[in-house]
Design an enzyme around this catalytic site. Structure first.
Site, short mmCIF file in Angstrom:
data_model
loop_
_atom_site.label_atom_id
_atom_site.label_comp_id
_atom_site.label_asym_id
_atom_site.label_seq_id
_atom_site.Cartn_x
_atom_site.Cartn_y
_atom_site.Cartn_z
N ARG A 124 57.93 18.93 30.57
CA ARG A 124 56.94 20.13 30.89
C ARG A 124 55.82 19.75 31.57
O ARG A 124 55.26 20.75 32.38
CB ARG A 124 57.09 21.08 29.71
CG ARG A 124 58.28 21.75 29.11
CD ARG A 124 58.04 22.47 27.88
NE ARG A 124 59.13 23.19 27.58
CZ ARG A 124 59.21 23.78 26.26
NH1 ARG A 124 58.57 23.83 25.55
NH2 ARG A 124 60.52 24.37 26.28
N VAL A 178 46.38 35.46 4.14
CA VAL A 178 45.95 34.62 3.16
C VAL A 178 44.56 33.88 4.11
O VAL A 178 44.59 33.47 4.90
CB VAL A 178 46.80 33.43 3.13
CG1 VAL A 178 46.36 32.06 2.02
CG2 VAL A 178 48.14 34.18 2.15
#
Length: 496
Positions: free
Chosen positions: A329, A206
């Site tokens: 993290r 797309v």
């Protein structure tokens, strides 16, 4: 044969998984006659010639969010279609390994885990440095338990629990067999897409979202890198993922990360973000890119948080621990970057392997070093044996006392005392783009003015703001299911 039943070959990554997920029983008669190169029957995609000129809703992207959106829309009586630019479905969902966070679930209750939506919300907010979009976060948390039930109703059972960095309780839901959550869900969602006869076209790129009278009217799509077609729909749901595989966009927004490896699948190049901004869609936090602390570097491959959540530790080249292994993290990544060589080892034992079956992937791919004793392992990874043995002894005492000098309080249910012992060399790598387009809790895409773009929805990693400045492990899987489902429901409400 009915339209939507013919599909082209599915990825090998899902073929192996699908054999254990009931894929065989749902294979059509035609596909049973097809050549079979593995023990699993091949899943199939819809051939390009069956693409219609009009659908109720177009979903751009066939990852976890996209397939969830399609299934929700179908359940509401719509006629959806999924367009995926890559040759296979799954997207970045295939990269997810640890689990799906959810609170106040029947699984937690069954396992005696005391948890609340408020606790889940507050810990995620803290993990995101209080920069999260609070409305989106509230919606995700409050609908996380029902998302687990929704998956369960379609044969995807996440009934095992572990813990991820930044969380205080075991709310990370995993497949019963301990396998990687991403391949499990991608395969299960695809199976349901097929059963519901939802057309899914691959190699369907797309390139533009069309508008008419200031409302979404469909898309332009290039099929098989050849023919450009216009497909009409009054609603479009964008679930194209982030831009973690686009070196150009990484350099633009975070030049300091230009030399990092990326765990993202090749299709994560920011396509949806670009198309939405061309329509006037607003963006947020585009410079917020998450570095995952434990990435095998060549080839780049995520070593999931569950390895530490089930008891693994991090050691440096000297054989020493150096941080709270279960910290968020960003903090763990920063700590690793301060070590010699800016790398470390994830060290674990046979007990962790038993509790986290996904580790078998790492072993098969040759990422691990192994020793029958700690001393043998030390020799394999070239660290001082006496120091590694000392580290393990100290760690095991910390588990017994439940008191750690680095402040770790989770993933401490078992000592590391069952040979053989394993180690995986890791370093930080680009894992997730937390910035993206702005949406409200109805997944409607917003303009800078705050007004919506009628008929346009977005879900998953293409959306920014939810995770703030740091994403908690297990929250992205929650987000793709919760907001993918919401997007399908809201598109149906809009059209009706």
């Amino acid at each position: 044969m009915k339209k939507g039943q013919l599909f082209t070959t599915f990825a090998a990554a899902l073929l192996v998984v699908s054999s254990g997920l009931g894929m065989v029983s749902s294979v059509s008669a035609a596909s049973k006659k097809a050549d079979v190169t593995t023990s699993a029957s091949k899943a199939k995609y819809t051939p390009a010639k069956e693409l219609k000129q009009k659908y109720d809703v177009i979903i751009v992207g066939a990852g976890g969010a996209g397939m969830s959106a399609a299934l929700a829309a179908k359940q509401k009586g719509l006629n959806p279609v999924i367009l995926e630019k890559m040759p296979t479905a799954g997207g970045n969902t295939l990269k997810a390994s640890s689990g799906m966070n959810a609170s106040e679930t029947k699984v937690e209750k069954k396992n005696g885990v005391k948890d609340t939506n408020k606790q889940f919300y507050e810990e995620t907010l803290k993990g995101g440095h209080y920069k999260n979009d609070k409305a989106l976060l509230h919606y995700m948390v409050n609908n996380s338990a029902s998302a687990i039930d929704w998956l369960d109703s379609m044969g995807m059972k996440l009934d095992k629990l572990t813990i991820s960095g930044g969380m205080s309780v075991k709310r990370t839901h995993r497949p019963h067999d301990g396998s990687a959550v991403g391949t499990y869900l991608a395969s299960g969602l695809l199976r349901n897409v097929k059963q519901q006869k939802i057309p899914l076209f691959v190699n369907a790129d797309v390139t533009k979202i069309n508008e008419k009278d200031n409302k979404v009217s469909g898309v332009k799509v290039v099929m098989n890198q050849e023919k450009t077609k216009t497909v009409k729909a009054k609603a479009v749901i964008v679930t194209t993922g982030g831009y973690g595989a686009s070196k150009k966009m990484i350099k633009k927004y975070r030049p300091d990360l230009a030399n990092y490896v990326s765990t993202n699948q090749k299709g994560s190049t920011g396509d949806g973000l670009k198309m939405i901004t061309k329509l006037g869609g607003a963006t947020t936090n585009l410079d917020q890119i998450q570095i995952h602390p434990t990435v095998y570097q060549k080839p780049p491959y995520l070593i999931g948080e569950a390895t530490r959540g089930e008891g693994g530790i991090l050691v440096n080249k000297a054989g020493d621990r150096f941080t709270n292994d279960m910290g968020t993290r960003d903090k763990v990544s920063a700590a690793i970057n301060k070590q010699d060589g800016k790398m470390a080892y994830v060290v674990f034992d046979a007990g962790v392997l038993k509790r986290s079956a996904v580790i078998n992937q790492y072993i098969k791919k040759g990422f691990t070093k192994q020793g029958n004793t700690v001393a043998e392992l030390a020799k394999q990874i070239n660290v001082p044996a006496t120091e590694l043995e000392k580290t393990m002894t100290t760690w095991n005492k910390s588990v017994t006392d439940h008191k750690d000098k680095f402040g770790r309080t989770t993933g401490m249910d078992h000592q590391l005392n069952q040979g053989p012992y394993y180690a995986i060399p890791i370093a930080p790598g680009i894992h997730y783009t937390m910035g993206g387009v702005k949406t409200n809790t109805k997944t409607q895409v917003l303009k800078k003015s705050g007004k919506t773009i009628p008929g346009l929805y977005a879900a998953g990693e293409v959306v920014g703001g939810l995770h703030g400045y740091n994403r908690i492990g297990g929250n992205s899987v929650c987000a793709i299911i919760v907001f993918g489902r919401q997007a399908g429901n809201q598109a149906a409400a809009y059209l009706k």
